[in-house]
Design an enzyme around this catalytic site. Structure first.
Site, PDB file in Angstrom:
ATOM      1  N   GLU A 199       0.863  -1.189   0.000  1.00 45.48           N
ATOM      2  CA  GLU A 199       0.000   0.000   0.000  1.00 45.48           C
ATOM      3  C   GLU A 199       0.889   1.224   0.000  1.00 45.48           C
ATOM      4  OE1 GLU A 199      -3.228   0.906  -0.276  1.00 45.48           O
ATOM      5  OE2 GLU A 199      -2.297   2.882  -0.100  1.00 45.48           O
TER       6      GLU A 199
ATOM      7  N   HIS B 113     -25.046  -2.236  -2.337  1.00 42.83           N
ATOM      8  CA  HIS B 113     -26.087  -2.039  -3.347  1.00 42.83           C
ATOM      9  C   HIS B 113     -26.783  -3.348  -3.701  1.00 42.83           C
ATOM     10  CE1 HIS B 113     -25.117   2.150  -4.242  1.00 42.83           C
ATOM     11  NE2 HIS B 113     -23.854   1.820  -4.023  1.00 42.83           N
TER      12      HIS B 113
ATOM     13  N   ILE C 254     -12.704  -0.304 -10.951  1.00 41.05           N
ATOM     14  CA  ILE C 254     -13.615  -0.824  -9.909  1.00 41.05           C
ATOM     15  C   ILE C 254     -14.166   0.366  -9.120  1.00 41.05           C
ATOM     16  CG2 ILE C 254     -13.930  -2.512  -8.068  1.00 41.05           C
ATOM     17  CD1 ILE C 254     -12.801  -3.831 -10.551  1.00 41.05           C
TER      18      ILE C 254
ATOM     19  N   CYS D 289     -17.782  13.243  21.800  1.00 41.16           N
ATOM     20  CA  CYS D 289     -19.025  13.176  21.019  1.00 41.16           C
ATOM     21  C   CYS D 289     -19.406  11.726  20.705  1.00 41.16           C
ATOM     22  CB  CYS D 289     -18.902  13.958  19.725  1.00 41.16           C
ATOM     23  SG  CYS D 289     -18.457  15.695  19.953  1.00 41.16           S
TER      24      CYS D 289
END
Lengths: 127, 496, 424
Positions: free
Chosen positions: B35, B53, B350, B417
């Site tokens: 990477e 999806h 992709i 938070c």
């Protein structure tokens, strides 16, 4: 003698009055815009010997924080501010620091002391 | 330089590369995953809509449609094994006004052609009942029950971590420079951190996949055009949308969504702007205005006052024609072993629905290798399970109490938070894939994503990272070298 | 050692919380606890090392930490419990507090009165939707202040500051003192948003340029801020084309407003004013939820800490009085409990003083039928307060019993009464 008009913003209190000042030499002959008599003292000071409170930090060894906040006991001459900061930068205290501790006595020969503005306790081994 | 020869080197640890690594880690292969960035999932995978999806949107007959539907089907098992957040809560394509309603049936037909199960067209009243905040002009919706939402960073982390635990070597800050070729066979790669030999190389370089394949002389006409998508994130205490709401799609885009996330925040976006710069994730006034107008069309009661973050992502859009020449489509996925060279598995273009498709693509890569004569032998000790680490925020008070009793560092809240604890941060720093930057911790724990956007936690996280990594706070960065938070001690010679 | 129930719990140990705790204790609250998420008391004052505090209350110009120290010292002398490095996670409308800390673990506490004093937080770049990249080097002024003054690190060398709020201007001077270069202060409004005297003593004194009606058009730089592009805006706040300027810098500080921090308040059912962002309060600083009070910047954003302290004092006094009344009232109340063969008793609670005026009727249903004479007995532990006979009892038929005025003394001794139905 010719009169000179100058504008100041008084910083004595949060109100921040905008002052219209008429000067004869370095003497205030007339002032408008001030809400109290401290405005006159302020302008007189700005004309003859402008001063500011200085707040900054000094290094601390062995404390809960690496720095301690400090302040000038009373306002110091404006032109000396950066000289003072250079001196303060060289100082290192050892914890514990107590509020009111004199960090520098008679800084730059001004007769003004630099004081700690809070406690910095010793950092315990456990934490 | 390198004596060792890997069986497979995977270029790029986004969701696709990580998923390929995870599925290949099942076999007796020596695998290196590289990477270029400081952490996994920082490219195209770093910002998206977090949707799994259903598969009615891609053009029938394309690889995109096939991978989408197959990938979607894999998510239940995958989420079960890898323990990332995934909710198959269905999604809605919302028609506003009578004309849009007529388009829903076409979309449903397209879904049926793609093999999408469980699609129903419902009327406006049903939509209003399920999503009270919807534009009252709603005329109906295509309800796709297999749609879902997930933690997109969680998917990448879980897949890559499972791969690493099963023996894959991960090297971050390692950028591909060129292939090492003997004859027509690729035998390794050159990187900024030296050369590595390998029998196979998988190109899953996302936004840079075109540059990688060109180095191998493959598909010189293929080009990635980054398509920027911008988003708003809303305060979950102020705005709650319960569903995934798509508009009726246009010819070019799925349109601007209003959707909930597994973290409970409502997000809106994305727009779609083609740009040149593969690192340009800047947000623009025009882009924000565009998504705001689009979102208001679905949910008019949204208020910008409660926006707590904006971000932009880049989709690696390609120009590959569909392999089935009968299908007129030129933005299809590439999943191939190209003829021009030996030893390369080439993945390209992709883009969305890449997250959904990623496990199916990984399986396809395995099949391609087998098809190329690679004898894949399963490891007897392969562990498909990756356990999730505790998330204080998601626990009941009784569970929180137990966690803190067991390890006091989970009792110290660092992010006010999102209620992320010191224990969680430390666990991520020492995880199989160590989180070594602020953003790496943020992606994994969701720290700093709330309304104060790190204002409270940043000094504390810098301190914890420095302590745990045994370095000076000056070395701690937001997202890798060059993004350090601090420049020098307050009291320093340089101040003179 | 912490107690399970307090008279007053104060959440937040900034100026409002410290004042509230001190005044609550002085007003007569027995047990007071302050919950603070930092590792020390004083809140944001500890990083506000500049002077300008205390002019109203102490008639003295004090630095922030010195102002805080005064109240910290006073609190220490009053035997007020403190819970540091601890986060209040949740508060119910019944004033049940969930908190957690590394040293004290996961805690559940009850309090008769609660003071919300969480202060405020800074508006972020996201809340003003600042365009551009998202590199390191964009800080709120307060976060930068913490790094510089407490942690001891500089977050940059060349700064642009967006917003002429007080923290922004004070940081401009502070950074200059520590050798950094402040290139510019930009203000979107046509006027200064902080105090005029800070403009004089923080910007003018050090020749730091202020540009009104200017804002940041975009942030530039992928890893670290490399520059910002500024732009002038017109009266409709629209950018004026041609006025763009690239200002090289490595850090952008934001001083663009404060927002009361009320996420806990909301969990407790406290209603918030959409204008202030803080709770609706009455003259006692009590919110719409009885027994929950609020003081300081959590209610609305103040510009002088002295006023925050005064609000804290008022709030603490009223919270203590509420707790004292609650305690007294609570002592006067006796719980009714269902004993043998009784499913429930109404009323659930009885004011002991009510017997001074009249007998009090209890109504109940039995669990199982008994087809023979029974005693219906009101008991204080083993002591019988009163009883009556019924010839039979059945779940379908309500049973009544009156506590007579003659039982006044017996009831005074009880904290709980149980009612049972037993065979004679």
């Amino acid at each position: 003698m010719a009169h000179e008009h100058r504008k100041f913003i008084c910083i004595t209190c949060p109100r921040g009055c905008a002052l219209d000042v008429t000067l004869e030499g370095e003497v205030v002959v007339q002032m408008e815009g001030n809400s109290c008599k401290r405005g006159i003292d302020y302008v007189t000071g700005e004309l003859n010997d402008p001063r500011r409170m200085v707040t900054t930090t000094v290094r601390v060894r062995g404390g809960v924080h690496p720095l301690a906040p400090v302040y000038t006991e009373s306002p110091i001459p404006k032109p000396r501010i950066f000289d003072l900061l250079a001196v303060i930068r060289k100082v290192e205290l050892k914890a514990p620091v107590k509020i009111g501790d004199v960090v520098i006595e008679n800084a730059l020969g001004t007769g003004i002391n630099i004081l700690a503005s809070r406690n910095i306790p010793v950092k315990s081994e456990a934490s | 330089m390198a004596d060792k020869t890997y069986d497979v080197i995977i270029i790029g640890a986004g969701v696709v590369g990580s998923m390929v690594a995870r599925f290949l880690s099942r076999y007796k292969l020596d695998i290196l995953l590289i990477e270029k960035d400081s952490d996994i999932g920082m490219g195209a995978s770093s910002a998206n809509t977090a949707i799994v999806h259903a598969g009615y949107d891609p053009k029938p007959g394309t690889l995109k449609a096939e991978m989408n539907v197959l990938g979607n089907q894999m998510f239940d098992q995958l989420a079960g094994e890898l323990n990332f957040s995934f909710e198959r809560r269905g999604d809605y394509v919302v028609a506003i006004g009578p004309e849009e309603f007529t388009k829903l049936e076409g979309l449903r037909q397209q879904g049926l052609e793609n093999g999408v199960p469980g699609m129903v067209i419902i009327n406006g009243a049903d939509v209003r009942r399920r999503e009270p905040n919807i534009n009252p002009e709603v005329s109906g919706a295509l309800w796709a029950t297999t749609g879902g939402i997930c933690d997109p960073f969680g998917v990448v982390v879980a897949a890559a971590e499972n791969a690493v635990v099963n023996g894959v070597t991960l090297m971050t800050d390692t950028a591909f420079q060129d292939f090492i070729v003997e004859g027509r066979r690729i035998v390794g790669i050159k990187t900024n951190r030296g050369d590595f030999n390998s029998r196979w190389v998988v190109n899953s370089a996302g936004l840079y996949c075109d540059e990688v394949m060109h180095k191998a002389g493959v598909r010189p006409e293929f080009k990635i055009t980054p398509r920027k998508g911008e988003y708003y994130v809303f305060d979950k205490a102020e705005i709650t949308i319960n569903n995934v709401l798509f508009p009726v799609p246009s010819a070019t885009s799925k349109g601007i969504l209003v959707t909930t996330t597994v973290h409970g925040n409502t997000i809106i976006g994305p727009n779609a702007l083609e740009i040149d710069d593969k690192e340009d994730r800047s947000i623009t006034r025009e882009g924000l205005d565009e998504i705001w107008q689009g979102a208001l069309n679905l949910v008019p009661s949204l208020s910008l006052r409660y926006s707590i973050a904006e971000f932009a992502g880049l989709r690696p859009g390609g120009n590959a024609p569909c392999a089935n020449l009968d299908v007129k489509y030129n933005k299809d996925y590439i999943i191939e072993i190209p003829k021009e060279v030996d030893g390369l598995v080439n993945l390209g273009g992709i883009e969305s629905p890449g997250l959904t498709s990623s496990p199916a693509i990984a399986v396809r890569v395995v099949e391609l290798l087998e098809g190329a004569g690679e004898k894949l032998e399963e490891k007897p000790d392969w562990n498909p399970i990756r356990r999730a680490r505790p998330r204080f925020r998601d626990m009941l008070p009784t569970e929180q109490k137990l966690l803190v009793e067991n390890d006091a560092s989970y009792g110290r809240i660092i992010c006010r938070c999102e209620n992320v604890t010191e224990g969680e941060i430390v666990a991520e720093i020492h995880a199989p894939i160590p989180a070594r930057t602020y953003d790496a911790i943020k992606r994994r724990t969701w720290l700093g994503t709330g309304r104060c956007q790190g204002g409270f936690d940043t000094p504390r996280v810098v301190e914890i990272l420095a302590r745990e990594l045994g370095v000076s706070p000056l070395e701690i960065s937001k997202k890798g070298k060059g993004s350090e938070f601090l420049v020098r001690p307050t009291k320093d010679k340089e101040a003179e | 050692m912490l107690k399970e129930r307090y008279d007053v719990i104060v959440i937040g140990a900034g100026p409002a919380g410290l004042a509230a705790a001190i005044e609550a204790k002085k007003t007569g609250a027995q047990d007071v606890l302050v919950v603070e998420r930092a590792q020390e008391l004083g809140g944001i004052l500890q990083q506000c090392i500049h002077n300008g505090f205390g002019l109203l209350i102490f008639k003295k110009d004090m630095p922030g930490p010195a102002y805080a120290q005064h109240f910290i010292d006073e609190l220490a002398g009053l035997h007020i419990d403190t819970l540091l490095d601890a986060m209040a996670l949740n508060v119910t409308s019944e004033r049940h507090v969930y908190a957690t800390s590394r040293t004290s673990g996961f805690l559940e506490l009850d309090t008769r009165a609660l003071v919300l004093a969480m202060g405020c937080r800074e508006r972020t770049r996201a809340q003003i939707a600042l365009p551009g990249t998202r590199p390191a080097g964009v800080y709120t002024a307060g976060t930068a202040q913490r790094f510089v003054n407490i942690e001891g690190f500089m977050p940059g060398k060349r700064f642009v500051i967006l917003g002429s709020g007080d923290i922004g201007m004070i940081m401009a001077r502070r950074l200059t003192f520590e050798g950094a270069k402040v290139e510019r202060v930009l203000e979107i409004m046509p006027f200064l948003t902080g105090l005029t005297r800070n403009y004089v003593q923080c910007l003018l004194d050090y020749d730091i340029p202020l540009q009104l009606q200017h804002t940041v058009k975009r942030i530039i730089g992928n890893d670290r801020v490399e520059a910002i592009e500024s732009v002038q805006i017109d009266k409709q706040r629209q950018p004026i084309p041609g006025t763009e300027e690239i200002i090289p810098c490595d850090t952008l500080l934001l001083s663009v407003g404060l927002i009361p921090e009320n996420e806990l308040s909301r969990k407790a059912g406290v209603s918030l004013d959409p204008v202030t962002g803080g709770p609706f309060v009455d003259e006692k600083m009590q919110t719409n939820v009885p027994g929950i009070f609020a003081a300081g910047n959590v209610v609305h954003v103040y510009d002088l800490v002295d006023w925050v302290t005064q609000a804290g004092l008022l709030c603490g006094r009223n919270a203590a009085q509420y707790a004292i009344a609650e305690r007294k009232h609570h002592g006067r109340r006796v719980k009714m409990k269902a004993g043998d063969n009784v499913r429930y008793v109404v009323p659930h609670v009885l004011d002991k003083e009510s017997l001074a005026e009249s007998a009090q009727r209890l109504q109940m249903r039995v669990t199982l039928p008994i087809e023979e004479p029974v005693w219906v007995e009101v008991m204080n532990g083993e002591e019988r307060v009163t009883r009556k006979t019924e010839l039979y009892v059945r779940p379908g038929e309500m049973v009544n019993i009156d506590i007579p005025q003659s039982a006044y003394d017996a009831v005074q001794r009880a904290s709980e009464l149980s009612v049972r139905v037993v065979r004679r």
